[in-house]
Motif scaffolding. Structure first.
Motif, PDB file in Angstrom:
ATOM      1  N   PHE A  32       0.858  -1.195   0.000  1.00 47.03           N
ATOM      2  CA  PHE A  32       0.000   0.000   0.000  1.00 47.03           C
ATOM      3  C   PHE A  32       0.891   1.241   0.000  1.00 47.03           C
ATOM      4  O   PHE A  32       1.723   1.408   0.896  1.00 47.03           O
ATOM      5  N   PRO A  33       0.731   2.127  -1.008  1.00 48.70           N
ATOM      6  CA  PRO A  33       1.603   3.309  -1.063  1.00 48.70           C
ATOM      7  C   PRO A  33       1.390   4.190   0.166  1.00 48.70           C
ATOM      8  O   PRO A  33       0.248   4.464   0.538  1.00 48.70           O
ATOM      9  N   GLY A  34       2.471   4.608   0.767  1.00 50.10           N
ATOM     10  CA  GLY A  34       2.354   5.449   1.956  1.00 50.10           C
ATOM     11  C   GLY A  34       3.735   5.744   2.491  1.00 50.10           C
ATOM     12  O   GLY A  34       4.725   5.666   1.769  1.00 50.10           O
ATOM     13  N   ASP A  35       3.804   6.080   3.757  1.00 41.68           N
ATOM     14  CA  ASP A  35       5.085   6.413   4.365  1.00 41.68           C
ATOM     15  C   ASP A  35       5.086   5.849   5.779  1.00 41.68           C
ATOM     16  O   ASP A  35       4.246   6.221   6.604  1.00 41.68           O
ATOM     17  N   THR A  36       6.011   4.940   6.055  1.00 42.02           N
ATOM     18  CA  THR A  36       6.040   4.321   7.387  1.00 42.02           C
ATOM     19  C   THR A  36       6.995   5.028   8.339  1.00 42.02           C
ATOM     20  O   THR A  36       7.025   4.708   9.520  1.00 42.02           O
ATOM     21  N   LYS A  37       7.777   5.993   7.845  1.00 37.46           N
ATOM     22  CA  LYS A  37       8.833   6.608   8.671  1.00 37.46           C
ATOM     23  C   LYS A  37       8.307   7.206   9.989  1.00 37.46           C
ATOM     24  O   LYS A  37       8.908   6.982  11.035  1.00 37.46           O
ATOM     25  N   PRO A  38       7.202   7.964   9.947  1.00 40.78           N
ATOM     26  CA  PRO A  38       6.756   8.577  11.216  1.00 40.78           C
ATOM     27  C   PRO A  38       6.396   7.547  12.291  1.00 40.78           C
ATOM     28  O   PRO A  38       6.395   7.871  13.474  1.00 40.78           O
ATOM     29  N   GLN A  39       6.085   6.316  11.906  1.00 35.20           N
ATOM     30  CA  GLN A  39       5.657   5.296  12.868  1.00 35.20           C
ATOM     31  C   GLN A  39       6.788   4.330  13.194  1.00 35.20           C
ATOM     32  O   GLN A  39       6.576   3.327  13.835  1.00 35.20           O
ATOM     33  N   TRP A  40       7.967   4.601  12.693  1.00 38.11           N
ATOM     34  CA  TRP A  40       9.075   3.649  12.772  1.00 38.11           C
ATOM     35  C   TRP A  40      10.062   4.096  13.838  1.00 38.11           C
ATOM     36  O   TRP A  40      10.533   5.231  13.819  1.00 38.11           O
TER      37      TRP A  40
END
Lengths: 493, 286
Positions: B191-199
């Motif tokens: 799923f296109p998105g951004d996991t950085k803030p939750q990592w």
């Protein structure tokens, strides 16, 4: 160029008609008997191909307009209804949507050909300018047509372009409001775009008639750039010689066209345009169709102010300037030699220009801040508030270092960690290629005419073609040391 | 030969513009893939397997349709040539009994002809697929603020098409250690998105993918297929992706078939025209 008309009406009716309105004579002189240089290569077939493209777009467009509903609520669904429920609607729509791309593909090759063989030079300046008018109208038509399916790219593309015009001082806001039909893009915008999208192709058709008229006054240029000297020796009648050659090229072009329509109908479009327009949700990348990408790249390449002019306005000026400069081309090129076949330096600059255009296309498709390639590994950037309350950034290679630095900061410093990659930006690619684009017109072409030493040209078209197969005494005498294009030709001295 | 260079330029330009299309999402995302054996309906000879379409429709009907509408389709579309329930005995899709039966399972809003009172009637073949929610607000309200997209043209509206649907449905994995998933959201590497803030770890090593509000919708044996096919998650995903690919463009099969005759005709024309060209120009040096 066209001498005495050779048309002779044979039947009673054609004699009667010819005395009142010589329309058959006009067609005969323009498309049958018209003397055409015998050395035109396949690059010269794109004129005929473009005429076919225009007819295809108008015919399919008129049928689509019978089923399309220009309303923000119904437009998207009406296009899909054409795809699903209208008899052969999918075929008509795919021909029309891919036809736009084919039209631009052909027009770009046609323009590059004109540029290479100097078809804009005296006496064909007006012919070239009329062509540029057609090209400009095509861009406007295509842009408005892309808005009609009311997908995400339609809406947000329209929004970007109309907002651009708002950047023009004094009149910008007014133009923008007239174009949008109100303060924002909505039903009024869609309806006027539909109306203009239906109107402009007929304006194009009108200018095409002028373009052909101007062509038939000066006659065709040809790959040698040498003017026709002896109609009998240098030319052949358009029919059957060029009707069959153009016809063959048109069929090959249609085969490529069909491959797109039947097997890759959506590859030239953007997936986001199958999502219905939603003003509240902006797509991650807003990009126009491929044929406008080089200009989009130039628009976004200007990120700096010059004096009191802000970057946004400068970008708009650069973008429109990159199109308008083509109108001035006949007077920017100072060389007396038409064809670049005999201009070794210009040839290389031209090759650079083609590459710059393609590179600008790629730069337009990519986000300016994205990297073409990276310099070394990614680093980590910690932004925080320093002891004096100012904003500070510190970079780290190791995550552990960044973490231990974060531990030393007071909680009020609010450290935030981001990936920082350094590399070559697409923005810089666009700036370099864009600079070359303008330098080609404003520096290279004016300068080359003065400093370049052109190669020897054939004395006539007839000589240039005769030299190819066998050397005739006349050809050699006239063109010594012989045309450079014919490697096998030995000067007989 | 000059023709070859002009033609090469034409094809080169066409392929340039085909690959000049922009990249998609912001963060990293896994590249979508289809099932191992590939898609039967792709490529110039591709056709839809009617059994797969029927199974796919069942998955849509029993699983997806509870949240996702397909407002561009009507029940009659299910009985058209090339469709899941096309039957040669019923060339007119509106008389196809299977299609009639599928439609009649739905109740839709109407009004009483005499009194004008709102009533519910059974849908007919010409009824559009009813939407699961009354309006967008209701749809968002039931899904934690997220709007389940309409699936009518979903395979044309996503990079990767049917492969994206397949990868998304089969791609749910438990989030890697260090990735905090907010309540009501699910991690999916496709799923296109951004996991950085939750990592929690090094942002350079943030996992690919993003978060979506759709819980993993399929589990083994969820749909019982009428033809006895084992309903593994992969099977159901592949079938529903096939159904959605058909629904996104019901005329795709016809289109590819017609392409052969059109291109064949043009090739013959090209041959004849080239022969004429050679003959007409035979005495002209050019």
């Amino acid at each position: 160029m066209s001498g005495q008309s050779t048309y002779e009406p044979k039947t009673g009716f054609t004699k009667w008609l010819d005395a009142r309105m010589p329309i058959v004579r006009l067609a005969h002189d323009s498309f049958v008997d018209f003397p055409t240089p015998k050395n035109l290569n396949y690059w010269y077939t794109f004129g005929g191909i473009l005429a076919v493209c225009l007819v295809i777009q108008i015919v399919t467009g008129v049928v689509l307009a019978m089923h399309y509903v220009a309303s923000t609520d119904a437009a998207f669904a009406s296009v899909e209804r054409i795809m699903r429920d209208v008899e052969y609607g999918w075929l008509i729509r795919y021909i029309h949507s891919n036809g736009a791309s084919m039209f631009f593909l052909a027009v770009y090759l046609h323009m590059f050909r004109g540029l290479y063989y100097g078809s804009y030079k005296e006496p064909r300046e007006l012919l070239w300018i009329l062509g540029m008018v057609i090209y400009f109208l095509m861009m406007a038509t295509a842009f408005m047509g892309y808005v009609l399916p009311w997908g995400q790219m339609s809406y947000h593309g329209a929004s970007v372009i109309t907002n651009l015009l708002g950047a023009i001082p004094l009149v910008g806001e007014g133009i923008k409001t007239y174009l949008q039909g109100g303060p924002a893009i909505g039903d009024a915008t869609l309806n006027r775009f539909f109306s203009l999208h239906y109107l402009l192709p007929f304006v194009i058709a009108g200018v095409v008639i002028l373009h052909i008229w101007a062509l038939h006054v000066t006659g065709n240029n040809n790959p040698t750039g040498v003017s026709v000297k002896n109609v009998k020796a240098d030319t052949v009648p358009f029919t059957p010689y060029y009707t069959v050659k153009d016809g063959f090229a048109i069929i090959l072009f249609l085969i490529m066209f069909a491959v797109f329509v039947f097997y890759f109908p959506n590859v030239l479009g953007h997936a986001d345009n199958y999502i219905e327009a939603n003003p509240l949700q902006t797509p991650t990348h807003i990009v126009p169709e491929w044929y406008l990408l080089p200009f989009y790249a130039i628009l976004r390449a200007v990120t700096f102010d010059i004096g009191p002019i802000e970057a946004k306005l400068l970008g708009v000026i650069a973008m429109f300037g990159s199109i308008l400069v083509l109108f001035a081309l006949p007077w920017l090129d100072t060389s007396k030699v038409r064809s670049m076949r005999y201009r070794p330096l210009a040839q290389q600059c031209f090759l650079g220009f083609v590459i710059a255009c393609v590179v600008l296309g790629f730069a337009g498709a990519n986000n300016p801040d994205d990297l073409v390639f990276k310099f070394g590994a990614d680093k980590l950037a910690m932004s925080y508030t320093d002891a004096n309350g100012g904003a500070a950034v510190r970079t780290f290679t190791e995550f552990a270092e960044a973490n231990s630095f974060l531990a030393t900061l007071p909680s009020s410093a609010a450290g935030a960690l981001e990936v920082s990659a350094s590399g070559f930006k697409w923005l810089w690619v666009a700036q370099i290629a864009g600079a070359y684009y303008f330098a080609f017109f404003f520096i290279l072409l004016p300068l080359l005419g003065v400093i370049e030493k052109p190669k020897a040209r054939p004395a006539s078209i007839a000589d240039s073609v005769h030299g190819k197969k066998k050397t005739t005494a006349a050809a050699v005498a006239a063109t010594s040391p012989g045309p450079q294009t014919t490697g096998s030709l030995k000067p007989a001295e | 030969m000059r023709l070859v260079s002009a033609l090469t330029a034409c094809v080169a330009a066409a392929s340039f513009i085909a690959i000049a299309q922009p990249a998609s999402a912001e963060g990293k995302v896994l590249h979508p893939h289809g099932p191992h054996e590939g898609w039967e309906f792709e490529g110039p000879f591709g056709t839809f397997d009617q059994n797969a379409l029927q199974r796919g429709y069942k998955v849509y009907r029993e699983v997806c349709a509870s949240c996702h509408g397909m407002k561009l389709l009507s029940f009659r579309n299910l009985g058209q040539k090339g469709a899941p329930f096309f039957d040669e005995a019923y060339p007119d899709e509106n008389s196809n009994p299977k299609v009639k039966q599928i439609a009649s399972e739905y109740m839709v809003a109407a009004f009483d002809e005499e009194t004008g009172d709102p009533i519910q009637v059974a849908a007919t073949t010409v009824t559009a697929f009813p939407s699961p929610y009354a309006n967008e607000a209701a749809a968002r309200g039931s899904n934690g603020g997220a709007l389940p997209p309409d699936l009518s043209v979903i395979t044309k509206a996503r990079h990767g098409g049917a492969s994206y649907i397949y990868s998304l449905l089969t791609g749910y994995v438990s989030p890697p250690a260090g990735l905090t998933v907010s309540p009501g959201l699910y991690y999916n590497p496709f799923f296109p998105g951004d996991t950085k803030p939750q990592w929690a770890g090094d942002p350079r090593e943030a996992p690919a993918g993003g978060f979506l509000a759709m819980a993993p919708p399929l589990r083994e044996g969820l749909v019982v297929f009428d033809d006895g096919t084992a309903s593994t998650v992969e099977q159901m995903s592949a079938d529903v992706a096939t159904f959605l690919a058909w629904a996104g463009e019901p005329k795709a099969e016809t289109r590819r078939m017609m392409g052969f005759s059109v291109i064949g005709y043009l090739l013959i024309m090209a041959g004849l025209t080239y022969a004429s060209y050679r003959r007409i120009w035979r005495n002209i040096q050019h």
